[in-house]
Design a protein around this motif. Structure first.
Motif, PDB file in Angstrom:
ATOM      1  N   VAL A 201      41.587  39.335  46.672  1.00  0.00           N
ATOM      2  CA  VAL A 201      40.747  40.090  45.713  1.00  0.00           C
ATOM      3  C   VAL A 201      39.796  39.400  45.237  1.00  0.00           C
ATOM      4  O   VAL A 201      39.528  38.266  45.013  1.00  0.00           O
ATOM      5  CB  VAL A 201      41.397  40.621  44.626  1.00  0.00           C
ATOM      6  CG1 VAL A 201      40.544  41.380  43.647  1.00  0.00           C
ATOM      7  CG2 VAL A 201      42.480  40.942  44.982  1.00  0.00           C
TER       8      VAL A 201
ATOM      9  N   THR B 157      34.747  44.640  41.987  1.00  0.00           N
ATOM     10  CA  THR B 157      35.497  43.729  42.538  1.00  0.00           C
ATOM     11  C   THR B 157      36.166  44.357  43.846  1.00  0.00           C
ATOM     12  O   THR B 157      36.074  45.694  43.910  1.00  0.00           O
ATOM     13  CB  THR B 157      37.168  44.113  41.317  1.00  0.00           C
ATOM     14  OG1 THR B 157      37.224  42.998  40.327  1.00  0.00           O
ATOM     15  CG2 THR B 157      38.411  43.249  42.413  1.00  0.00           C
TER      16      THR B 157
ATOM     17  N   THR C  12      38.089  44.380  46.890  1.00  0.00           N
ATOM     18  CA  THR C  12      39.837  43.660  48.309  1.00  0.00           C
ATOM     19  C   THR C  12      39.867  44.420  48.736  1.00  0.00           C
ATOM     20  O   THR C  12      39.246  45.357  49.933  1.00  0.00           O
ATOM     21  CB  THR C  12      40.907  44.890  47.233  1.00  0.00           C
ATOM     22  OG1 THR C  12      41.285  44.817  45.877  1.00  0.00           O
ATOM     23  CG2 THR C  12      42.897  44.311  47.629  1.00  0.00           C
TER      24      THR C  12
END
Length: 184
Positions: free
Chosen positions: A44, A77, A79
């Motif tokens: 992440v 973000t 991932t």
């Protein structure tokens, strides 16, 4: 926020009431882990910035999202789950649009000083005056980080349009113009 100082004999230069915007912070990328096992672990990565616009690059190309590589709703973000060998590389968040603010835009020749600040997350800042590169002199000085321009004292030839241009290897942006009016 402290007011920027002009020369010592002039004291502090007050900011216009326009200074309500928060300056852009330099983006910081943090990864949950950097040593992973292929097809077992996830990574992440978060871009910590107050910019409203966050883009992601992987090895200097726009990062493509899909089944394994997902982007959060706020675009800050990424991932990757599961991580694969081809995911190893350089991840970046490029420069965003600069904001140019001035302590005053109407000044009196040989009496006033003006301080302009280019708020940006870029490491390369160029100053333009009337669409040409600004020439620095004993009166027209730049801060060490190249983000603050001080003109002290202001002269009539300083009247015109000021811009800051920011760039990195991936993108270039120019601020909205600030017009300086010099009374004499």
């Amino acid at each position: 926020m402290e007011f920027p100082a002009a020369s010592a004999h002039r004291g502090l230069v007050p900011w216009l009431g326009l200074l309500l915007a928060e300056s852009l912070s330099v983006p910081t990328l943090l990864a949950s882990n950097t040593t992973v096992t292929e097809n077992e672990d996830a990574v992440v990565m978060t871009c910590h910035t107050n910019s409203m616009y966050t883009k992601w690059l992987f090895n200097s190309e726009i990062l493509l999202f899909g089944e394994r590589i997902k982007l959060s709703d706020d675009h800050k973000t990424v991932t990757i789950d599961p991580v694969r060998r081809e995911d190893a590389g350089n991840y970046q968040s490029p420069v965003s649009m600069p904001t140019l603010l001035a302590s005053n835009t109407t000044v009196t020749e040989n009496e006033d000083a003006v301080v302009m600040t280019c708020y940006t997350n870029a490491s390369n800042t160029q100053w333009l005056f009337n669409a040409k590169s600004l020439r620095f002199t004993e009166r027209i000085k730049l801060s060490d980080d190249h983000q603050t321009l001080t003109i002290d004292p202001v002269r009539r030839e300083d009247a015109g349009i000021y811009l800051c241009k920011v760039s990195n290897p991936f993108s270039t942006f120019v601020s909205a113009p600030v017009e300086l009016d010099v009374k004499y």
